[in-house]
Design a protein around this motif. Structure first.
Motif, PDB file in Angstrom:
ATOM      1  N   THR A 276       0.784  -1.238  -0.173  1.00  0.00           N
ATOM      2  CA  THR A 276      -0.036  -0.162   0.020  1.00  0.00           C
ATOM      3  C   THR A 276       0.893   1.171  -0.130  1.00  0.00           C
ATOM      4  O   THR A 276       0.696   2.191  -0.570  1.00  0.00           O
ATOM      5  CB  THR A 276      -0.843   0.034   1.245  1.00  0.00           C
ATOM      6  OG1 THR A 276      -0.279  -0.333   2.526  1.00  0.00           O
ATOM      7  CG2 THR A 276      -2.056  -1.075   1.250  1.00  0.00           C
ATOM      8  N   GLY A 277       1.992   1.224   0.725  1.00  0.00           N
ATOM      9  CA  GLY A 277       2.966   2.442   0.805  1.00  0.00           C
ATOM     10  C   GLY A 277       3.596   2.627  -0.459  1.00  0.00           C
ATOM     11  O   GLY A 277       3.561   3.757  -1.170  1.00  0.00           O
ATOM     12  N   LYS A 278       3.763   1.409  -1.056  1.00  0.00           N
ATOM     13  CA  LYS A 278       4.576   1.545  -2.592  1.00  0.00           C
ATOM     14  C   LYS A 278       3.440   1.905  -3.573  1.00  0.00           C
ATOM     15  O   LYS A 278       3.893   3.113  -4.433  1.00  0.00           O
ATOM     16  CB  LYS A 278       4.992   0.116  -3.119  1.00  0.00           C
ATOM     17  CG  LYS A 278       5.404   0.100  -4.509  1.00  0.00           C
ATOM     18  CD  LYS A 278       6.743   1.088  -4.781  1.00  0.00           C
ATOM     19  CE  LYS A 278       7.186   0.667  -6.232  1.00  0.00           C
ATOM     20  NZ  LYS A 278       6.315   0.811  -7.428  1.00  0.00           N
ATOM     21  N   LEU A 279       2.213   1.872  -3.606  1.00  0.00           N
ATOM     22  CA  LEU A 279       1.344   2.374  -4.660  1.00  0.00           C
ATOM     23  C   LEU A 279       0.737   3.624  -4.193  1.00  0.00           C
ATOM     24  O   LEU A 279       0.654   4.578  -5.261  1.00  0.00           O
ATOM     25  CB  LEU A 279       0.074   1.237  -4.355  1.00  0.00           C
ATOM     26  CG  LEU A 279       0.254  -0.286  -5.002  1.00  0.00           C
ATOM     27  CD1 LEU A 279      -1.008  -0.829  -5.035  1.00  0.00           C
ATOM     28  CD2 LEU A 279       0.867  -0.364  -6.238  1.00  0.00           C
ATOM     29  N   GLN A 280       0.692   4.202  -3.155  1.00  0.00           N
ATOM     30  CA  GLN A 280       0.529   5.495  -2.632  1.00  0.00           C
ATOM     31  C   GLN A 280       1.815   6.315  -3.216  1.00  0.00           C
ATOM     32  O   GLN A 280       1.473   7.522  -3.970  1.00  0.00           O
ATOM     33  CB  GLN A 280       0.164   5.721  -1.274  1.00  0.00           C
ATOM     34  CG  GLN A 280      -1.126   5.166  -0.631  1.00  0.00           C
ATOM     35  CD  GLN A 280      -1.684   5.839   0.525  1.00  0.00           C
ATOM     36  OE1 GLN A 280      -2.336   6.764   0.294  1.00  0.00           O
ATOM     37  NE2 GLN A 280      -0.996   5.537   1.742  1.00  0.00           N
ATOM     38  N   LEU A 281       2.954   5.783  -3.138  1.00  0.00           N
ATOM     39  CA  LEU A 281       3.962   6.561  -3.588  1.00  0.00           C
ATOM     40  C   LEU A 281       4.089   6.837  -4.890  1.00  0.00           C
ATOM     41  O   LEU A 281       4.459   7.752  -5.609  1.00  0.00           O
ATOM     42  CB  LEU A 281       5.319   5.948  -2.967  1.00  0.00           C
ATOM     43  CG  LEU A 281       5.630   6.359  -1.853  1.00  0.00           C
ATOM     44  CD1 LEU A 281       6.720   4.894  -1.009  1.00  0.00           C
ATOM     45  CD2 LEU A 281       6.077   7.540  -1.369  1.00  0.00           C
ATOM     46  N   ASP A 282       3.680   5.717  -5.788  1.00  0.00           N
ATOM     47  CA  ASP A 282       3.714   5.617  -7.197  1.00  0.00           C
ATOM     48  C   ASP A 282       2.735   6.730  -7.466  1.00  0.00           C
ATOM     49  O   ASP A 282       2.963   7.392  -8.663  1.00  0.00           O
ATOM     50  CB  ASP A 282       3.057   4.226  -7.523  1.00  0.00           C
ATOM     51  CG  ASP A 282       4.195   3.073  -7.717  1.00  0.00           C
ATOM     52  OD1 ASP A 282       5.464   3.605  -7.525  1.00  0.00           O
ATOM     53  OD2 ASP A 282       3.920   1.938  -7.876  1.00  0.00           O
ATOM     54  N   PHE A 283       1.419   6.729  -6.909  1.00  0.00           N
ATOM     55  CA  PHE A 283       0.699   7.710  -7.512  1.00  0.00           C
ATOM     56  C   PHE A 283       1.240   9.081  -7.117  1.00  0.00           C
ATOM     57  O   PHE A 283       0.819   9.951  -8.119  1.00  0.00           O
ATOM     58  CB  PHE A 283      -0.789   7.587  -6.367  1.00  0.00           C
ATOM     59  CG  PHE A 283      -1.635   8.630  -6.660  1.00  0.00           C
ATOM     60  CD1 PHE A 283      -2.781   8.417  -8.035  1.00  0.00           C
ATOM     61  CD2 PHE A 283      -1.974   9.738  -6.316  1.00  0.00           C
ATOM     62  CE1 PHE A 283      -3.696   8.966  -8.448  1.00  0.00           C
ATOM     63  CE2 PHE A 283      -3.172  10.612  -6.429  1.00  0.00           C
ATOM     64  CZ  PHE A 283      -4.015  10.454  -7.599  1.00  0.00           C
TER      65      PHE A 283
END
Length: 305
Positions: A276-283
C-alpha cells in the motif's frame, strides 16, 4: 529502480492459508482476523481477490462474532474492537456488510468523556477511537455516538510537537488520531505545519520511516507516516524516491512477501503495508493512470469505501 514483485507477493499471501499447522500460524492464531484483512486487502489492491472463495471467508468471519456484536481474532477468541474493525473491513471488501446484525454495535464502548474502550475490560487508547470511528462510518452508524465528544477527546491528546498521544500526555504517535479526525471532517484541529515537521523527521538516511525519534525504520511506517502526510496535504516534504527504494529492498524477490527492514523475515503485516505504501508513492510520484488507489484514512481501496 526495480519493480514491486506483485505476482510473488500474491503467491506468498495465498500460501499462508496452507500453513495453518506450522509454528508461526499457531502462535499467531489470535490475530488471524487481522491477518486475513491484511492479506485479502493486498490481494484486492493487486487485483487478485478473485483467487479466494468469498463464501468460505465470510462464513469463517461470521463464526468469530459474539452475542455482544463484537468479533474475536479467531473462532472461540474473546471479542475486541481491533478484530471487529478487521471483520467489517473484510466484509466490505466482498460487499457483504449486509450479513451483519448491527443492533448491537461498538457505539456502546464510548465513554461519557468521548473516548472508546477496546473491550469489556475498559482499556483506553486513541487507537480504539480511530477504530470505532472508522468502523461506524463504514456501517453508517454515526447516529449512535457523540461525535463532538469523540473529537474533543482526541484534541486533548494533542502534544506540543504537533502529534497525538494514545492518552492525554502520552508520547506522540502517528496515523490513528489523524485518521479519526479526517473521517469525522475535523482536520481543522491539527496544526498541519507543526505535525508536518514531526512526520518528515521520521525519514532516516536509508530512506525508510520510523515511528518515533531514534527508532529503526520499518516498512509499515511507509503507510502510517505517508498516509498521515497525505491526509494533511504535506506529502511533498519527504524524499519519496528513497522511500520507494527502501520498500523494494525489503522484498523477498524469490518467494514473495515484504519484511519490516532489509534481511528480516517477511510477514503478511509488512507485505500489506509495503504494497500500500509503494502504490501510494507511485501515485504521488508518477500519477499512474488506472492505479487502484487506497483511501489514506480507511486503509481500504477507494472503490470499496
Amino acid at each position: 529502480m526495480e519493480e514491486l514483485k506483485a505476482e510473488k507477493h500474491v503467491q506468498y499471501i495465498l500460501s499462508i492459508e496452507k500453513k495453518k499447522d506450522n509454528f508461526e500460524s499457531v502462535v499467531m492464531e489470535h490475530l488471524r482476523m487481522n491477518g486475513a484483512y491484511w492479506g485479502l486487502t493486498t490481494l484486492d489492491i493487486l487485483e487478485k481477490l478473485e483467487t479466494v472463495d468469498p463464501d468460505e471467508i465470510v462464513s469463517w468471519v461470521m463464526k468469530c462474532q459474539h452475542e455482544s456484536g463484537g468479533f474475536g481474532g479467531n473462532i472461540g477468541h474473546d471479542p475486541h474492537i481491533l478484530y471487529t474493525l478487521s471483520a467489517v473491513q473484510i466484509l466490505a471488501l466482498f460487499d457483504r456488510i449486509n450479513v451483519l446484525d448491527i443492533k448491537s454495535d461498538i457505539s456502546g464502548l464510548q465513554n461519557e468523556d468521548g473516548f472508546f474502550s477496546g473491550d469489556m475490560w475498559g482499556e483506553v487508547d486513541t487507537r480504539f477511537s480511530y477504530i470505532a470511528i472508522c468502523c461506524l462510518s463504514l456501517l453508517h452508524r454515526w447516529d449512535k455516538i457523540n461525535v463532538e465528544k469523540a473529537v474533543n477527546y482526541i484534541v486533548i491528546c494533542k502534544n506540543l510537537d504537533g502529534g497525538f498521544g494514545c492518552t492525554p500526555g502520552g508520547e506522540s504517535h502517528i496515523f490513528c488520531c489523524v485518521g479519526a479526525l479526517s473521517i469525522m471532517g475535523s482536520l481543522r484541529h491539527i496544526d498541519k505545519d507543526l505535525l508536518w515537521w514531526w512526520l518528515c523527521e521520521r525519514q532516516v538516511k536509508s530512506g525508510g520511516l520510523n515511528g518515533r525519534p531514534e527508532n529503526l525504520p520499518g516498512v509499515c511506517y511507509s503507510w502510517w507516516v505517508l498516509s498521515s502526510l497525505i491526509m494533511i496535504d504535506r506529502v511533498h516534504w519527504i524524499d519519496k524516491e528513497k522511500l520507494v527504494q527502501f520498500i523494494l529492498d525489503c522484498q523477498d524477490k524469490e518467494n514473495g512477501g515484504i519484511s519490516d527492514r532489509l534481511n528480516d523475515a517477511v510477514d503478511v503485516f509488512h507485505t500489506y503495508f509495503g504494497v500500500t505504501g509503494k502504490l501510494q508513492l507511485d501515485f504521488h510520484l508518477l500519477d499512474y493512470p488506472g492505479l487502484k488507489s487506497i483511501d489514506p484514512a480507511y486503509a481500504l481501496p477507494v472503490d470499496v469505501v
